[in-house]
Design a protein around this motif. Structure first.
Motif, PDB file in Angstrom:
ATOM      1  N   ASN A   1       4.142   2.684 -11.491  1.00  0.00           N
ATOM      2  CA  ASN A   1       4.202   4.044 -12.035  1.00  0.00           C
ATOM      3  C   ASN A   1       5.500   4.268 -12.804  1.00  0.00           C
ATOM      4  OD1 ASN A   1       6.241   4.796 -10.109  1.00  0.00           O
ATOM      5  ND2 ASN A   1       4.675   5.484  -8.665  1.00  0.00           N
ATOM      6  N   GLY A   2       6.444   3.333 -12.705  1.00  0.00           N
ATOM      7  CA  GLY A   2       7.667   3.383 -13.492  1.00  0.00           C
ATOM      8  C   GLY A   2       8.812   4.159 -12.866  1.00  0.00           C
ATOM      9  N   ASP A   3       8.562   4.829 -11.758  1.00  0.00           N
ATOM     10  CA  ASP A   3       9.589   5.677 -11.159  1.00  0.00           C
ATOM     11  C   ASP A   3      10.825   4.906 -10.709  1.00  0.00           C
ATOM     12  OD1 ASP A   3       7.912   7.817 -11.587  1.00  0.00           O
ATOM     13  OD2 ASP A   3       7.411   8.118  -9.474  1.00  0.00           O
ATOM     14  N   TYR A   4      10.668   3.644 -10.340  1.00  0.00           N
ATOM     15  CA  TYR A   4      11.785   2.855  -9.817  1.00  0.00           C
ATOM     16  C   TYR A   4      12.283   1.799 -10.796  1.00  0.00           C
ATOM     17  CZ  TYR A   4      10.473   5.077  -5.459  1.00  0.00           C
ATOM     18  OH  TYR A   4      10.177   6.008  -4.501  1.00  0.00           O
TER      19      TYR A   4
ATOM     20  N   GLN B   1       0.831  -1.200   0.000  1.00  0.00           N
ATOM     21  CA  GLN B   1       0.000   0.000   0.000  1.00  0.00           C
ATOM     22  C   GLN B   1       0.868   1.254   0.000  1.00  0.00           C
ATOM     23  OE1 GLN B   1      -2.704  -0.493   3.301  1.00  0.00           O
ATOM     24  NE2 GLN B   1      -3.983  -1.882   2.142  1.00  0.00           N
ATOM     25  N   ARG B   2       2.197   1.049  -0.001  1.00  0.00           N
ATOM     26  CA  ARG B   2       3.113   2.188  -0.056  1.00  0.00           C
ATOM     27  C   ARG B   2       3.238   2.685  -1.496  1.00  0.00           C
ATOM     28  NH1 ARG B   2       8.459   0.717   1.185  1.00  0.00           N
ATOM     29  NH2 ARG B   2       7.936  -1.416   0.648  1.00  0.00           N
ATOM     30  N   CYS B   3       3.361   3.989  -1.653  1.00  0.00           N
ATOM     31  CA  CYS B   3       3.562   4.573  -2.972  1.00  0.00           C
ATOM     32  C   CYS B   3       4.264   5.917  -2.820  1.00  0.00           C
ATOM     33  CB  CYS B   3       2.234   4.754  -3.704  1.00  0.00           C
ATOM     34  SG  CYS B   3       2.470   5.277  -5.438  1.00  0.00           S
ATOM     35  N   ASN B   4       5.073   6.255  -3.810  1.00  0.00           N
ATOM     36  CA  ASN B   4       5.768   7.531  -3.814  1.00  0.00           C
ATOM     37  C   ASN B   4       4.948   8.639  -4.468  1.00  0.00           C
ATOM     38  OD1 ASN B   4       6.232   5.997  -6.272  1.00  0.00           O
ATOM     39  ND2 ASN B   4       7.542   7.687  -6.893  1.00  0.00           N
ATOM     40  N   ARG B   5       3.812   8.317  -4.990  1.00  0.00           N
ATOM     41  CA  ARG B   5       2.940   9.292  -5.665  1.00  0.00           C
ATOM     42  C   ARG B   5       1.642   9.480  -4.879  1.00  0.00           C
ATOM     43  NH1 ARG B   5       5.696  11.887  -8.789  1.00  0.00           N
ATOM     44  NH2 ARG B   5       7.156  10.805 -10.116  1.00  0.00           N
TER      45      ARG B   5
ATOM     46  N   THR C   1      14.650   0.899 -12.891  1.00  0.00           N
ATOM     47  CA  THR C   1      16.007   1.129 -13.350  1.00  0.00           C
ATOM     48  C   THR C   1      16.375   0.049 -14.371  1.00  0.00           C
ATOM     49  OG1 THR C   1      16.949  -0.265 -11.618  1.00  0.00           O
ATOM     50  CG2 THR C   1      16.652   2.089 -11.102  1.00  0.00           C
ATOM     51  N   LYS C   2      17.444   0.300 -15.112  1.00  0.00           N
ATOM     52  CA  LYS C   2      17.909  -0.716 -16.057  1.00  0.00           C
ATOM     53  C   LYS C   2      18.229  -2.014 -15.326  1.00  0.00           C
ATOM     54  CE  LYS C   2      19.722   2.402 -19.545  1.00  0.00           C
ATOM     55  NZ  LYS C   2      20.903   2.877 -20.278  1.00  0.00           N
ATOM     56  N   ASN C   3      18.808  -1.904 -14.159  1.00  0.00           N
ATOM     57  CA  ASN C   3      19.163  -3.095 -13.393  1.00  0.00           C
ATOM     58  C   ASN C   3      17.921  -3.874 -12.952  1.00  0.00           C
ATOM     59  OD1 ASN C   3      21.158  -4.792 -12.088  1.00  0.00           O
ATOM     60  ND2 ASN C   3      20.331  -4.008 -10.165  1.00  0.00           N
ATOM     61  N   LEU C   4      16.903  -3.164 -12.447  1.00  0.00           N
ATOM     62  CA  LEU C   4      15.685  -3.855 -12.013  1.00  0.00           C
ATOM     63  C   LEU C   4      14.991  -4.521 -13.199  1.00  0.00           C
ATOM     64  CD1 LEU C   4      13.716  -4.693  -9.828  1.00  0.00           C
ATOM     65  CD2 LEU C   4      12.561  -2.477 -10.106  1.00  0.00           C
ATOM     66  N   ILE C   5      14.935  -3.825 -14.317  1.00  0.00           N
ATOM     67  CA  ILE C   5      14.313  -4.419 -15.507  1.00  0.00           C
ATOM     68  C   ILE C   5      15.064  -5.683 -15.918  1.00  0.00           C
ATOM     69  CG2 ILE C   5      13.875  -4.067 -17.981  1.00  0.00           C
ATOM     70  CD1 ILE C   5      13.375  -1.072 -17.257  1.00  0.00           C
ATOM     71  N   LYS C   6      16.385  -5.631 -15.872  1.00  0.00           N
ATOM     72  CA  LYS C   6      17.204  -6.803 -16.217  1.00  0.00           C
ATOM     73  C   LYS C   6      16.913  -7.967 -15.267  1.00  0.00           C
ATOM     74  CE  LYS C   6      22.014  -8.156 -16.855  1.00  0.00           C
ATOM     75  NZ  LYS C   6      23.411  -7.733 -16.783  1.00  0.00           N
ATOM     76  N   GLU C   7      16.731  -7.680 -13.976  1.00  0.00           N
ATOM     77  CA  GLU C   7      16.443  -8.730 -13.003  1.00  0.00           C
ATOM     78  C   GLU C   7      15.040  -9.311 -13.181  1.00  0.00           C
ATOM     79  OE1 GLU C   7      17.734  -8.106  -8.838  1.00  0.00           O
ATOM     80  OE2 GLU C   7      18.437  -6.164  -9.578  1.00  0.00           O
ATOM     81  N   LEU C   8      14.079  -8.468 -13.554  1.00  0.00           N
ATOM     82  CA  LEU C   8      12.695  -8.918 -13.712  1.00  0.00           C
ATOM     83  C   LEU C   8      12.448  -9.633 -15.040  1.00  0.00           C
ATOM     84  CD1 LEU C   8      10.809  -5.756 -12.377  1.00  0.00           C
ATOM     85  CD2 LEU C   8      10.988  -7.979 -11.222  1.00  0.00           C
ATOM     86  N   LYS C   9      13.183  -9.264 -16.061  1.00  0.00           N
ATOM     87  CA  LYS C   9      12.915  -9.722 -17.422  1.00  0.00           C
ATOM     88  C   LYS C   9      12.702 -11.231 -17.572  1.00  0.00           C
ATOM     89  CE  LYS C   9      14.529  -9.330 -22.157  1.00  0.00           C
ATOM     90  NZ  LYS C   9      15.535  -8.780 -23.057  1.00  0.00           N
ATOM     91  N   PRO C  10      13.501 -12.085 -16.929  1.00  0.00           N
ATOM     92  CA  PRO C  10      13.274 -13.523 -17.128  1.00  0.00           C
ATOM     93  C   PRO C  10      11.978 -14.055 -16.518  1.00  0.00           C
ATOM     94  CG  PRO C  10      15.468 -13.093 -16.205  1.00  0.00           C
ATOM     95  CD  PRO C  10      14.703 -11.820 -16.132  1.00  0.00           C
TER      96      PRO C  10
ATOM     97  N   GLY D   1      -0.536   0.484  -4.417  1.00  0.00           N
ATOM     98  CA  GLY D   1       0.745   1.097  -4.142  1.00  0.00           C
ATOM     99  C   GLY D   1       1.720   0.927  -5.299  1.00  0.00           C
ATOM    100  N   GLU D   2       2.967   0.992  -4.969  1.00  0.00           N
ATOM    101  CA  GLU D   2       4.046   0.870  -5.949  1.00  0.00           C
ATOM    102  C   GLU D   2       4.825  -0.420  -5.709  1.00  0.00           C
ATOM    103  OE1 GLU D   2       6.498   0.628  -8.686  1.00  0.00           O
ATOM    104  OE2 GLU D   2       4.964   2.183  -8.815  1.00  0.00           O
ATOM    105  N   PRO D   3       4.617  -1.439  -6.548  1.00  0.00           N
ATOM    106  CA  PRO D   3       5.240  -2.739  -6.321  1.00  0.00           C
ATOM    107  C   PRO D   3       6.770  -2.727  -6.380  1.00  0.00           C
ATOM    108  CG  PRO D   3       4.158  -2.691  -8.446  1.00  0.00           C
ATOM    109  CD  PRO D   3       3.761  -1.442  -7.739  1.00  0.00           C
ATOM    110  N   CYS D   4       7.345  -1.770  -7.077  1.00  0.00           N
ATOM    111  CA  CYS D   4       8.810  -1.728  -7.169  1.00  0.00           C
ATOM    112  C   CYS D   4       9.461  -1.272  -5.860  1.00  0.00           C
ATOM    113  CB  CYS D   4       9.250  -0.851  -8.331  1.00  0.00           C
ATOM    114  SG  CYS D   4       8.801  -1.546  -9.939  1.00  0.00           S
ATOM    115  N   LEU D   5       8.661  -0.916  -4.874  1.00  0.00           N
ATOM    116  CA  LEU D   5       9.188  -0.608  -3.545  1.00  0.00           C
ATOM    117  C   LEU D   5       9.403  -1.870  -2.714  1.00  0.00           C
ATOM    118  CD1 LEU D   5       6.990   2.497  -2.614  1.00  0.00           C
ATOM    119  CD2 LEU D   5       9.433   2.484  -3.186  1.00  0.00           C
TER     120      LEU D   5
END
Length: 125
Positions: A82-85, A12-16, A87-96, A55-59
């Motif tokens: 919302n896309g704020d978090y 339920q946490r979010c930066n927006r 990062t290229k690294n997080l996308i690389k980790e999530l991609k598979p 909320g923001e799942p990337c938190l």
């Protein structure tokens, strides 16, 4: 038995503070252990699709590990952020482990987009 598709409000946490958002707000940190247990439970239930939002799942701590648990069970994973978090690294980790990532675009007009997403209150990037 669970349904084939699960919408998991993982936090339920979010930066927006978007005016249109229906998600409840709570700044309390989630239990990483409880989140992992729920991912394992969803995997055992053999659901077909899990949409992770908030909320923001990337938190969430260890979001890639959570998506890996689901993916290894054959579950299609979608993340709504919302896309704020993202990062290229997080996308690389999530991609598979993630089938798609949804990011809202509230307007092609930056002024309207910023107003709807409350950028002024939180600071532009």
């Amino acid at each position: 038995m669970l349904e084939d598709k699960v919408n998991w409000i993982i936090t339920q946490r979010c930066n927006r503070n978007c005016g249109y958002c229906f998600a409840p707000k709570d700044d309390n940190q989630e239990s990483a252990d409880n989140i992992q247990k729920l991912a394992i439970k969803l995997a055992a239930e053999k659901v077909k699709k899990v949409t992770i939002s908030g909320g923001e799942p990337c938190l969430i701590y260890n979001l890639p590990g959570i998506t890996k648990i689901l993916h290894k069970a054959g579950i299609y994973v979608s993340i709504h952020t919302n896309g704020d978090y993202l990062t290229k690294n997080l996308i690389k980790e999530l991609k598979p482990f993630v089938g798609d990532i949804a990011i809202p675009i509230d307007s092609i007009d930056r002024t309207i987009n910023d107003q709807r997403r409350d950028f002024d209150a939180l600071g532009s990037f």
